[in-house]
Design a protein around this motif. Structure first.
Motif, short mmCIF file in Angstrom:
data_model
loop_
_atom_site.label_atom_id
_atom_site.label_comp_id
_atom_site.label_asym_id
_atom_site.label_seq_id
_atom_site.Cartn_x
_atom_site.Cartn_y
_atom_site.Cartn_z
N LEU A 1 -22.21 1.94 1.73
CA LEU A 1 -21.88 1.15 2.94
C LEU A 1 -22.97 0.66 4.04
O LEU A 1 -22.98 -0.37 4.46
N LYS B 1 -20.55 -2.40 -3.64
CA LYS B 1 -19.13 -2.79 -2.90
C LYS B 1 -18.45 -1.97 -3.97
O LYS B 1 -18.35 -3.41 -4.95
N TYR C 1 -3.95 -5.81 -8.50
CA TYR C 1 -5.25 -6.27 -8.91
C TYR C 1 -4.97 -7.06 -10.75
O TYR C 1 -4.99 -7.89 -10.75
N PRO D 1 0.39 -1.60 0.02
CA PRO D 1 0.15 0.19 -0.04
C PRO D 1 1.11 1.13 -0.05
O PRO D 1 0.06 2.33 -0.66
N THR E 1 -3.85 -1.38 -4.28
CA THR E 1 -4.54 -3.04 -4.39
C THR E 1 -5.16 -3.11 -6.43
O THR E 1 -5.20 -3.62 -6.95
N PHE F 1 -15.70 1.19 -2.55
CA PHE F 1 -14.94 0.31 -0.49
C PHE F 1 -13.57 0.04 -0.69
O PHE F 1 -13.16 -0.07 0.13
N TRP F 2 -12.95 0.37 -2.04
CA TRP F 2 -11.54 -0.33 -2.15
C TRP F 2 -10.88 0.06 -1.44
O TRP F 2 -10.79 1.88 -1.92
N PRO F 3 -10.04 0.50 0.26
CA PRO F 3 -9.03 0.82 0.56
C PRO F 3 -7.69 1.47 -0.19
O PRO F 3 -7.81 2.91 0.05
N TYR F 4 -7.21 0.64 -0.85
CA TYR F 4 -6.20 1.09 -1.47
C TYR F 4 -5.65 1.19 -3.03
O TYR F 4 -6.22 0.36 -4.20
N ASP G 1 -10.28 4.86 5.40
CA ASP G 1 -10.56 4.26 6.26
C ASP G 1 -11.90 3.80 7.04
O ASP G 1 -12.25 3.46 8.13
N GLY G 2 -12.59 2.84 5.92
CA GLY G 2 -13.88 2.41 6.11
C GLY G 2 -13.01 0.41 6.72
O GLY G 2 -14.29 -0.04 7.15
N PHE G 3 -11.89 0.17 7.30
CA PHE G 3 -11.77 -0.63 7.92
C PHE G 3 -11.67 -0.88 9.58
O PHE G 3 -11.01 0.38 9.58
N ASN H 1 -12.85 4.73 1.02
CA ASN H 1 -13.47 4.58 1.75
C ASN H 1 -12.07 4.18 2.68
O ASN H 1 -11.85 2.74 3.19
#
Lengths: 173, 403
Positions: free
Chosen positions: A88, A95, A110, A42, A106, A100-103, A162-164, A160
Motif C-alpha cells: 500500500l 488493493k 458484499y 462491522p 464487508t 486493503f479491506w478493513p472488515y 487500522d489502515g483508514f 489493514n
C-alpha cells in the motif's frame, strides 16, 4: 418566498418529531424487509444463522466465483482477491480483500448483496459464510480448518483494519 | 417513394431498413427540408435536431452493466445538462422499475418503521434545487502520468440538473428517529443493491429524496423512480433506485466506502468517508481536440463548481500562468451548482497555454496538479480537482498538456 416556506416546513417537521405530521406510509411487511438485502454492520449486526468452512468455500468458489476471479482469486474479469499485503505504501499498491479491506463483515455483505455478478442474491447464508472463509484462507487470514459464522466472522482481524483515517480536507492550498 | 423526394420520417425508416448503418443514417438525417414545403407535424415527446451530434462517451468495460459514461462538456451551454446527456456510473446495470410497485422502506432505529409508495412520497411538500453532481472518480485519470486529451474524457463525470423531491429530514421526522441513531444506510434496488452509509447530520441538513429531474421524472439511468441526492457529495453517495433507508448507530463499512471510494495516501493509509467534492473548474472551449478555425476574437468559456457552496471567482490565464484575469460569471450563481464562466479572448496565432482556476465562497482555491500530488501522491484515485491546462497551438489545434 418559496424557499422560505420550504425551510419553515422542514423546521416544523423537525420540531414535531414525536408524532407523524403527514400520516403517509404504513409499517413495512415482513416480506418487504426480507426483500431488502440484510445490511451487515462491522460488529456483525445483521448476520444470519449458518456456518461455512474453508473446504466448502473452495468447492463453491470453483463453481461460482472462479470463472471471473480466477481459480485461486488471482483476478480476471472480476477483481483480484488475494495478495498485495505490504504494497500500500509502494508506487504500485495492490488493493485486495487481503491487503486493503478493513472488515471481514464487508466481504460477507458484499458477496451476499452483489455476487455472483450476473446472479446477485443467489447464495444462501451458509454458502456466503463458506465463500468468505475460503477467500480469507486464500489470503492467509484464517486457517484451513477455519469456520465462519455470525460469532467468528466479526472477530476476524483484517490485516489493514487500522489502515483508514478520517478525511482531513481541505488539505491542499 | 412515389412522391419524389422522401421526407425525414421516410428517411428514418430507410435508415432502419439498411440495418442501422450509422453513417448512411446520419447523412440522410442531415438533409434539409425544402423551405417551400411543409415541415414535420407536432409530436408528443420532443427530440433534438438531427443535426446535433453531442453524445456521451462510454468507457470500455468488460462487463457493460458496470461502467461509466461521460457528459460531452465541450458541447455544453449554460449550467444544465440535458437528462439524456447526464453522466452515468452503474455497478450492475440499469433496472426497470414500475413506480406503481416501487416502495421506500424506512426502518432500523426509528419509532415508526414506514413503507411508502411513490404516490405517497409525491404527496409530501417538495423542494426543487439546481445542483451539480460529480462522480468521486471524475478526472481520476489526471493523477496518472498522462493527462486526458479532451474535456469529456477527463472531466465528463460531472453534470448539472434541477432536482425535485422531498427533504429527507421531513420523512425522517415522520418516521421518528431514535436518539441512538447517527447514520442512515441507503440501499438501491439495482441488482447489486448498491449501499452507502450517510451520516444522519447530512440527511438532516439537506439530503433530498428526488423523483424529478429537469422538469420531468428522472431517467432510469439516473435512478427512476427515486434517488437520494446529497448536495455537494460524491456521486456514489447519491444512491439511485432508492428502496431502503436504515437508521443505525454506526456506519456499515460497505464495499463502496472501504474498498472503493476511499483515498489511498503515500503513507499507505486510506482516507475514508471523503464525501465532499471540492472546488473545480475547466475550460470547455477551447478545449482538447477542438480547432480554432481562424485568428480573432473568441468567447472562451467553461464550468466551475464546488461541493462546499457558491463559486466566488474564476480566474483564467491565456499565457501559461504568467497572469490570471477574472472571468465573467454567468448568473444565477447557485451554491453547489455548475457555474458558467466566460472571457472574451483574442487568438493571435501564437502557441499558448490556457487554464482556469475556481475560488469558492469558503475561500478555497482550486489547486494545481503538482500541489495535489505533493500532499496526496498519485494513488488516491478519487477527488482530483487540479487545474486543467490546454495548449492552443499556433495552427489553432487544442491539445492537453502533460504534467
Amino acid at each position: 418566498m418559496w424557499k422560505v416556506s420550504a425551510i419553515l416546513l422542514a423546521a416544523a417537521a423537525t420540531l414535531s418529531a414525536q408524532s407523524p405530521r403527514y400520516g403517509v406510509g404504513r409499517p413495512p411487511t415482513p416480506e418487504e424487509i426480507r426483500e431488502l438485502r440484510s445490511a451487515i454492520a462491522p460488529d456483525g449486526t445483521g448476520l444470519p444463522e449458518g456456518t461455512g468452512t474453508v473446504a466448502a468455500g473452495r468447492e463453491l468458489f470453483a463453481a461460482q466465483c472462479a470463472r471471473c476471479h480466477g481459480p485461486t482469486g488471482e483476478g480476471d474479469v472480476g477483481a483480484r482477491l488475494v495478495g498485495g499485503q505490504g504494497t500500500l505504501r509502494t508506487p504500485r499498491p495492490l488493493k485486495t480483500v487481503g491487503s486493503f479491506w478493513p472488515y471481514a463483515t464487508t466481504l460477507w455483505d458484499y458477496i451476499n448483496r452483489a455476487m455472483p455478478f450476473d446472479r446477485p442474491g443467489l447464495l444462501e447464508p451458509p454458502e456466503v459464510y463458506a465463500a468468505v472463509a475460503y477467500v480469507l484462507n486464500l489470503n492467509g487470514i484464517i486457517e484451513e480448518n477455519g469456520v465462519m459464522d455470525a460469532t467468528s466472522l466479526p472477530k476476524v482481524k483484517m490485516p489493514n483494519r487500522d489502515g483508514f483515517v478520517a478525511d482531513p480536507r481541505p488539505d491542499v492550498r | 417513394m412515389k412522391h419524389g423526394r422522401p421526407n425525414r420520417r421516410q428517411l428514418l425508416q430507410m435508415g432502419a431498413a439498411v440495418g442501422g448503418s450509422l453513417l448512411a443514417g446520419q447523412k440522410a438525417l442531415a438533409l434539409e427540408t425544402d423551405p417551400r414545403k411543409l415541415g414535420q407535424p407536432l409530436g408528443p415527446y420532443g427530440e433534438r435536431s438531427s443535426f446535433e451530434k453531442a453524445v456521451r462517451w462510454t468507457r470500455e468495460s468488460k462487463t457493460p452493466e458496470t461502467g461509466s459514461s461521460f457528459t460531452p462538456l465541450h458541447d455544453s451551454v449554460g449550467i444544465l445538462t440535458p437528462s439524456s446527456l447526464h453522466y452515468e456510473r452503474h455497478h450492475s446495470g440499469i433496472p426497470t422499475i414500475d413506480p406503481a410497485k416501487h416502495r421506500l422502506v424506512v426502518h432500523g432505529l426509528v419509532d415508526r418503521p414506514l413503507s411508502l409508495s411513490m404516490a405517497e412520497i409525491r404527496r409530501l411538500p417538495s423542494l426543487t434545487r439546481i445542483l451539480v453532481l460529480e462522480c468521486g472518480g471524475n478526472s481520476g485519470g489526471e493523477w496518472g502520468a498522462t493527462t486526458g486529451t479532451d474535456v469529456q474524457r477527463s472531466y465528463g463525470l460531472v453534470s448539472g440538473s434541477e432536482w425535485t423531491g422531498v427533504p429527507l429530514s421531513l420523512l425522517l421526522a415522520e418516521a421518528g428517529v431514535q436518539p441512538r441513531a447517527s447514520w442512515v444506510i441507503a440501499e438501491g434496488a439495482d441488482a447489486c443493491r448498491m449501499m452507502r452509509s450517510i451520516p444522519l447530520a447530512k440527511a438532516m441538513e439537506n439530503s433530498l429524496l428526488a423523483y424529478g429531474q429537469n422538469g420531468e421524472a428522472m431517467r432510469p439511468a439516473q435512478g427512476y423512480p427515486l434517488r437520494l441526492i446529497n448536495p455537494g457529495w460524491e456521486g456514489n453517495t447519491n444512491v439511485k433506485w432508492l428502496h431502503s433507508l436504515k437508521l443505525t448507530d454506526q456506519p456499515y463499512m460497505a464495499r463502496d466506502e472501504t474498498s472503493k471510494y476511499s483515498d489511498l495516501m503515500p503513507d499507505g493509509k486510506a482516507r475514508i468517508f471523503t464525501y465532499a467534492m471540492e472546488a473545480k473548474s475547466v475550460i470547455t472551449f477551447p478545449s482538447g481536440g477542438q480547432t480554432l478555425p481562424t485568428r480573432g476574437l473568441y468567447e472562451l468559456t467553461g464550468l466551475a463548481w464546488s461541493g462546499r457552496g457558491r463559486i466566488e471567482r474564476v480566474e483564467v490565464t491565456t499565457n501559461g500562468g504568467r497572469t490570471w484575469v477574472k472571468a465573467e460569471l454567468q448568473e444565477p450563481r447557485l451554491p453547489i451548482a455548475l457555474t458558467r464562466f466566460r472571457l472574451a479572448w483574442r487568438f493571435d496565432g501564437q502557441d499558448t497555454i490556457i487554464a482556469s482556476r475556481a475560488i469558492d465562497e469558503t475561500g478555497y482555491v482550486q489547486p494545481t496538479r503538482a500541489a495535489l500530488i505533493a500532499v496526496r501522491g498519485t494513488n488516491s484515485n478519487y477527488h482530483y480537482n487540479g487545474i486543467k491546462f490546454w495548449n492552443v497551438r499556433a495552427d489553432g489545434r487544442v491539445t492537453n498538456v502533460e504534467g
